[in-house]
Design a protein around this motif. Structure first.
Motif, PDB file in Angstrom:
ATOM      1  N   TYR A  97      15.419 -11.300  -2.987  1.00  0.00           N
ATOM      2  CA  TYR A  97      15.981 -10.783  -4.238  1.00  0.00           C
ATOM      3  C   TYR A  97      15.391 -11.466  -5.458  1.00  0.00           C
ATOM      4  CZ  TYR A  97      19.385  -8.221  -1.520  1.00  0.00           C
ATOM      5  OH  TYR A  97      19.969  -7.336  -0.656  1.00  0.00           O
ATOM      6  N   TYR A  98      15.313 -10.713  -6.532  1.00  0.00           N
ATOM      7  CA  TYR A  98      14.893 -11.208  -7.847  1.00  0.00           C
ATOM      8  C   TYR A  98      16.146 -11.472  -8.677  1.00  0.00           C
ATOM      9  CZ  TYR A  98      10.091  -9.770  -6.923  1.00  0.00           C
ATOM     10  OH  TYR A  98       8.831  -9.657  -6.399  1.00  0.00           O
ATOM     11  N   PRO A  99      16.009 -12.252  -9.747  1.00  0.00           N
ATOM     12  CA  PRO A  99      17.176 -12.548 -10.595  1.00  0.00           C
ATOM     13  C   PRO A  99      17.833 -11.286 -11.183  1.00  0.00           C
ATOM     14  CG  PRO A  99      15.400 -14.070 -11.096  1.00  0.00           C
ATOM     15  CD  PRO A  99      14.834 -13.045 -10.148  1.00  0.00           C
ATOM     16  N   ASN A 100      17.063 -10.199 -11.377  1.00  0.00           N
ATOM     17  CA  ASN A 100      17.643  -8.983 -11.956  1.00  0.00           C
ATOM     18  C   ASN A 100      18.288  -8.076 -10.913  1.00  0.00           C
ATOM     19  OD1 ASN A 100      15.425  -7.966 -10.626  1.00  0.00           O
ATOM     20  ND2 ASN A 100      14.692  -6.735 -12.339  1.00  0.00           N
ATOM     21  N   GLY A 101      18.368  -8.531  -9.652  1.00  0.00           N
ATOM     22  CA  GLY A 101      19.009  -7.748  -8.602  1.00  0.00           C
ATOM     23  C   GLY A 101      18.049  -6.898  -7.781  1.00  0.00           C
ATOM     24  N   SER A 108       5.278  -2.158   1.900  1.00  0.00           N
ATOM     25  CA  SER A 108       6.228  -3.024   1.213  1.00  0.00           C
ATOM     26  C   SER A 108       6.835  -2.185   0.107  1.00  0.00           C
ATOM     27  CB  SER A 108       5.565  -4.293   0.656  1.00  0.00           C
ATOM     28  OG  SER A 108       4.590  -3.986  -0.306  1.00  0.00           O
ATOM     29  N   GLN A 109       8.115  -2.376  -0.129  1.00  0.00           N
ATOM     30  CA  GLN A 109       8.837  -1.597  -1.135  1.00  0.00           C
ATOM     31  C   GLN A 109       9.727  -2.515  -1.948  1.00  0.00           C
ATOM     32  OE1 GLN A 109      11.009   1.366   1.088  1.00  0.00           O
ATOM     33  NE2 GLN A 109       9.256   2.734   1.183  1.00  0.00           N
ATOM     34  N   ILE A 110       9.959  -2.081  -3.182  1.00  0.00           N
ATOM     35  CA  ILE A 110      10.840  -2.816  -4.085  1.00  0.00           C
ATOM     36  C   ILE A 110      11.817  -1.818  -4.690  1.00  0.00           C
ATOM     37  CG2 ILE A 110       9.300  -2.616  -6.080  1.00  0.00           C
ATOM     38  CD1 ILE A 110      10.153  -5.552  -6.764  1.00  0.00           C
ATOM     39  N   SER A 111      12.991  -2.286  -5.050  1.00  0.00           N
ATOM     40  CA  SER A 111      14.033  -1.373  -5.515  1.00  0.00           C
ATOM     41  C   SER A 111      13.973  -1.069  -7.012  1.00  0.00           C
ATOM     42  CB  SER A 111      15.414  -1.945  -5.167  1.00  0.00           C
ATOM     43  OG  SER A 111      15.591  -3.215  -5.784  1.00  0.00           O
ATOM     44  N   LYS A 112      13.239  -1.855  -7.782  1.00  0.00           N
ATOM     45  CA  LYS A 112      13.080  -1.591  -9.219  1.00  0.00           C
ATOM     46  C   LYS A 112      11.610  -1.713  -9.587  1.00  0.00           C
ATOM     47  CE  LYS A 112      17.703  -3.139 -10.478  1.00  0.00           C
ATOM     48  NZ  LYS A 112      18.510  -4.045 -11.276  1.00  0.00           N
ATOM     49  N   ARG A 113      11.178  -0.984 -10.576  1.00  0.00           N
ATOM     50  CA  ARG A 113       9.773  -0.889 -10.957  1.00  0.00           C
ATOM     51  C   ARG A 113       9.151  -2.268 -11.225  1.00  0.00           C
ATOM     52  NH1 ARG A 113       7.598   3.746 -11.564  1.00  0.00           N
ATOM     53  NH2 ARG A 113       9.498   4.926 -11.852  1.00  0.00           N
ATOM     54  N   GLN A 168       7.700  -9.183 -10.594  1.00  0.00           N
ATOM     55  CA  GLN A 168       8.785  -8.567 -11.337  1.00  0.00           C
ATOM     56  C   GLN A 168       9.278  -9.567 -12.376  1.00  0.00           C
ATOM     57  OE1 GLN A 168      12.398  -5.777 -11.254  1.00  0.00           O
ATOM     58  NE2 GLN A 168      10.493  -5.382 -10.324  1.00  0.00           N
ATOM     59  N   TYR A 169       9.176  -9.234 -13.655  1.00  0.00           N
ATOM     60  CA  TYR A 169       9.633 -10.094 -14.747  1.00  0.00           C
ATOM     61  C   TYR A 169       9.094 -11.516 -14.644  1.00  0.00           C
ATOM     62  CZ  TYR A 169      12.728  -6.256 -15.809  1.00  0.00           C
ATOM     63  OH  TYR A 169      13.218  -5.019 -16.114  1.00  0.00           O
ATOM     64  N   GLY A 170       7.795 -11.641 -14.344  1.00  0.00           N
ATOM     65  CA  GLY A 170       7.148 -12.948 -14.297  1.00  0.00           C
ATOM     66  C   GLY A 170       7.366 -13.736 -13.024  1.00  0.00           C
ATOM     67  N   THR A 171       8.053 -13.177 -12.055  1.00  0.00           N
ATOM     68  CA  THR A 171       8.330 -13.868 -10.803  1.00  0.00           C
ATOM     69  C   THR A 171       7.666 -13.139  -9.642  1.00  0.00           C
ATOM     70  OG1 THR A 171      10.488 -14.581 -11.646  1.00  0.00           O
ATOM     71  CG2 THR A 171      10.157 -14.710  -9.271  1.00  0.00           C
ATOM     72  N   VAL A 172       6.876 -13.870  -8.856  1.00  0.00           N
ATOM     73  CA  VAL A 172       6.261 -13.300  -7.656  1.00  0.00           C
ATOM     74  C   VAL A 172       7.118 -13.688  -6.452  1.00  0.00           C
ATOM     75  CG1 VAL A 172       4.240 -13.328  -6.132  1.00  0.00           C
ATOM     76  CG2 VAL A 172       3.933 -13.412  -8.615  1.00  0.00           C
TER      77      VAL A 172
END
Length: 153
Positions: A37-41, A66-71, A141-145
């Motif tokens: 998970y990323y900090p934005n959920g 590989s898939q992610i839930s937000k762009r 995502q938002y600067g986090t890999v």
């Protein structure tokens, strides 16, 4: 007389079930990674599929993603192949065929897509007895890999 007919039917049914149980099955191998998970959920996860039995040429199908839930800014999938035995592995994909003892394919989407995907055929040499596949997924995502990995098939 009915008792004998029931016994014959029961024995026939049991033999049929036993024979079906002896038939070889072509079970596929597949695995999902855990989600990270990323900090934005948003969450990232990966998947690997490899045919459970090869054809007469030592080849089988594979599919990884590989898939992610937000762009994301980008998302990447890596397919890592290896074999037990001697010789090499040949892997076909969109960009052609690569060979070696442990060939690796990767695909990165930087267009805002929610996934990265690879599929094709993988072949092992005549001196190999088992083909392995493992998938790694990564995204920014938002600067986090973040990265995830499936178990080795």
């Amino acid at each position: 007389m009915k008792s004998l007919a029931r016994r014959v039917a029961a024995v026939s049914l049991a033999l049929s079930a036993a024979l079906v149980g002896l038939a070889p099955t072509a079970l596929a191998n597949s695995a999902y990674s855990s989600k990270v998970y990323y900090p934005n959920g948003a969450y990232l996860w990966a998947y690997a599929y490899l045919d459970g039995q090869s054809d007469s040429g030592g080849c089988g199908n594979y599919n990884v993603w590989s898939q992610i839930s937000k762009r994301p800014s980008w998302i990447k999938v890596v397919a890592q192949f290896s074999e037990d035995g001697f010789g090499s592995v040949s892997v076909g994909a969109v960009s052609g065929t690569i060979s070696g003892s442990s060939p690796t394919l990767s695909w990165t989407n930087s267009n805002g897509a929610l996934g990265a995907y690879l599929s094709g055929r993988a072949c092992m040499s005549w001196a190999a007895w088992y083909l392995h596949l493992q998938t790694t997924g990564a995204s920014l995502q938002y600067g986090t890999v973040r990265t995830v990995q499936t178990r080795q098939l």
